[in-house]
Design a protein around this motif. Sequence first.
Motif, PDB file in Angstrom:
ATOM      1  N   LEU A  39       0.825  -1.202   0.000  1.00  0.00           N
ATOM      2  CA  LEU A  39       0.000   0.000   0.000  1.00  0.00           C
ATOM      3  C   LEU A  39       0.860   1.254   0.000  1.00  0.00           C
ATOM      4  CD1 LEU A  39      -2.632  -1.089   2.668  1.00  0.00           C
ATOM      5  CD2 LEU A  39      -2.904  -1.058   0.176  1.00  0.00           C
ATOM      6  N   PHE A  40       1.818   1.298   0.896  1.00  0.00           N
ATOM      7  CA  PHE A  40       2.728   2.438   0.955  1.00  0.00           C
ATOM      8  C   PHE A  40       4.007   2.049   1.678  1.00  0.00           C
ATOM      9  CE2 PHE A  40      -0.270   3.001   4.519  1.00  0.00           C
ATOM     10  CZ  PHE A  40       0.598   3.009   5.603  1.00  0.00           C
ATOM     11  N   ASP A  41       5.027   2.849   1.440  1.00  0.00           N
ATOM     12  CA  ASP A  41       6.339   2.696   2.066  1.00  0.00           C
ATOM     13  C   ASP A  41       6.742   4.088   2.516  1.00  0.00           C
ATOM     14  OD1 ASP A  41       9.112   2.447   2.549  1.00  0.00           O
ATOM     15  OD2 ASP A  41       9.581   2.393   0.418  1.00  0.00           O
ATOM     16  N   MET A  42       7.125   4.224   3.789  1.00  0.00           N
ATOM     17  CA  MET A  42       7.456   5.551   4.307  1.00  0.00           C
ATOM     18  C   MET A  42       8.483   5.467   5.419  1.00  0.00           C
ATOM     19  SD  MET A  42       3.923   6.265   6.331  1.00  0.00           S
ATOM     20  CE  MET A  42       4.237   6.778   8.007  1.00  0.00           C
ATOM     21  N   PRO A  43       9.184   6.567   5.677  1.00  0.00           N
ATOM     22  CA  PRO A  43      10.086   6.579   6.825  1.00  0.00           C
ATOM     23  C   PRO A  43       9.261   6.502   8.108  1.00  0.00           C
ATOM     24  CG  PRO A  43      10.413   8.519   5.420  1.00  0.00           C
ATOM     25  CD  PRO A  43       9.205   7.801   4.923  1.00  0.00           C
ATOM     26  N   THR A  44       9.830   5.907   9.134  1.00  0.00           N
ATOM     27  CA  THR A  44       9.111   5.858  10.409  1.00  0.00           C
ATOM     28  C   THR A  44       9.310   7.185  11.148  1.00  0.00           C
ATOM     29  OG1 THR A  44      10.996   4.849  11.509  1.00  0.00           O
ATOM     30  CG2 THR A  44       9.307   3.365  10.650  1.00  0.00           C
ATOM     31  N   ASP A  45       8.470   7.392  12.125  1.00  0.00           N
ATOM     32  CA  ASP A  45       8.486   8.660  12.860  1.00  0.00           C
ATOM     33  C   ASP A  45       9.132   8.541  14.239  1.00  0.00           C
ATOM     34  OD1 ASP A  45       6.622   7.182  14.222  1.00  0.00           O
ATOM     35  OD2 ASP A  45       5.011   8.655  14.067  1.00  0.00           O
ATOM     36  N   GLY A  46       9.829   7.450  14.483  1.00  0.00           N
ATOM     37  CA  GLY A  46      10.467   7.264  15.778  1.00  0.00           C
ATOM     38  C   GLY A  46       9.594   6.557  16.798  1.00  0.00           C
ATOM     39  N   SER A  47       8.339   6.284  16.456  1.00  0.00           N
ATOM     40  CA  SER A  47       7.439   5.631  17.407  1.00  0.00           C
ATOM     41  C   SER A  47       7.607   4.111  17.443  1.00  0.00           C
ATOM     42  CB  SER A  47       5.983   5.989  17.094  1.00  0.00           C
ATOM     43  OG  SER A  47       5.614   5.491  15.825  1.00  0.00           O
ATOM     44  N   ILE A  48       8.337   3.555  16.483  1.00  0.00           N
ATOM     45  CA  ILE A  48       8.592   2.113  16.445  1.00  0.00           C
ATOM     46  C   ILE A  48      10.082   1.901  16.704  1.00  0.00           C
ATOM     47  CG2 ILE A  48       8.521   0.025  15.036  1.00  0.00           C
ATOM     48  CD1 ILE A  48       6.237   1.317  13.456  1.00  0.00           C
ATOM     49  N   GLU A  49      10.391   1.073  17.678  1.00  0.00           N
ATOM     50  CA  GLU A  49      11.781   0.834  18.059  1.00  0.00           C
ATOM     51  C   GLU A  49      12.556   0.142  16.937  1.00  0.00           C
ATOM     52  OE1 GLU A  49      14.194  -1.562  21.492  1.00  0.00           O
ATOM     53  OE2 GLU A  49      12.190  -0.813  21.972  1.00  0.00           O
ATOM     54  N   ASP A  50      13.782   0.583  16.721  1.00  0.00           N
ATOM     55  CA  ASP A  50      14.699   0.015  15.728  1.00  0.00           C
ATOM     56  C   ASP A  50      14.053  -0.097  14.355  1.00  0.00           C
ATOM     57  OD1 ASP A  50      17.044  -1.001  14.650  1.00  0.00           O
ATOM     58  OD2 ASP A  50      16.556  -3.067  15.196  1.00  0.00           O
ATOM     59  N   ALA A  51      13.551   1.020  13.860  1.00  0.00           N
ATOM     60  CA  ALA A  51      12.881   1.025  12.561  1.00  0.00           C
ATOM     61  C   ALA A  51      13.243   2.278  11.771  1.00  0.00           C
ATOM     62  CB  ALA A  51      11.370   0.967  12.753  1.00  0.00           C
ATOM     63  N   ALA A  52      13.743   2.060  10.554  1.00  0.00           N
ATOM     64  CA  ALA A  52      14.069   3.170   9.671  1.00  0.00           C
ATOM     65  C   ALA A  52      12.923   3.449   8.695  1.00  0.00           C
ATOM     66  CB  ALA A  52      15.342   2.867   8.885  1.00  0.00           C
ATOM     67  N   ARG A  53      12.298   2.390   8.191  1.00  0.00           N
ATOM     68  CA  ARG A  53      11.185   2.508   7.248  1.00  0.00           C
ATOM     69  C   ARG A  53      10.097   1.520   7.625  1.00  0.00           C
ATOM     70  NH1 ARG A  53      12.123   5.947   3.495  1.00  0.00           N
ATOM     71  NH2 ARG A  53      10.289   5.415   2.298  1.00  0.00           N
ATOM     72  N   MET A  54       8.913   1.802   7.109  1.00  0.00           N
ATOM     73  CA  MET A  54       7.773   0.929   7.359  1.00  0.00           C
ATOM     74  C   MET A  54       6.952   0.859   6.069  1.00  0.00           C
ATOM     75  SD  MET A  54       4.663   1.464  10.068  1.00  0.00           S
ATOM     76  CE  MET A  54       4.478   3.170   9.618  1.00  0.00           C
TER      77      MET A  54
END
Length: 118
Positions: A39-54
Motif C-alpha cells: 500500500l505504501f512505504d514511508m520513513p518511520t516517525d520514531g514511534s517504532i523501536e529500531d525502525a528506519a522505514r515501514m
Amino acid sequence: MDAFESVEFELALDMQDLTEFSFEACVAHAAEVVGGEILFDMPTDGSIEDAARMAAVRIPHPTRDRILFVVLDEARSSLRVASSEEVGERFHGFARAFVSVLERIRDDLPDLRPVGSA
C-alpha cells in the motif's frame, strides 16, 4: 490473520535480499507471493523501536482483508513484521483509509486506454 497466511508471508519476506533490492521492492515481492499488494512505504516517525522505514501490505482474505506492517531496521539489514501494538491504531487507520481511496479510484475511474499513438 490465518496462521498459514502469516507464516507464508513471513517466509516470503525472509527470502528477500536487501543487499540486492530496495526495501520497497523486497516488500512488494513478498506481498506478491501471497497474493497481496504493497500500500505504501514511508520513513518511520520514531514511534517504532529500531525502525528506519515501514511499509503497509494488504493481503486479501475472504472475510476481511489483512493489513500487515513490515519494518526495516535502522541498520537497514533486516525486515520483520511489526505487531499491531507496535504499529498502533494511527497507522492502521491510515492504511485502512488508504485502501478505501485505492478502491474508490479503481472502481470509479473509467478504463483509461491510450487513444492513439505518439
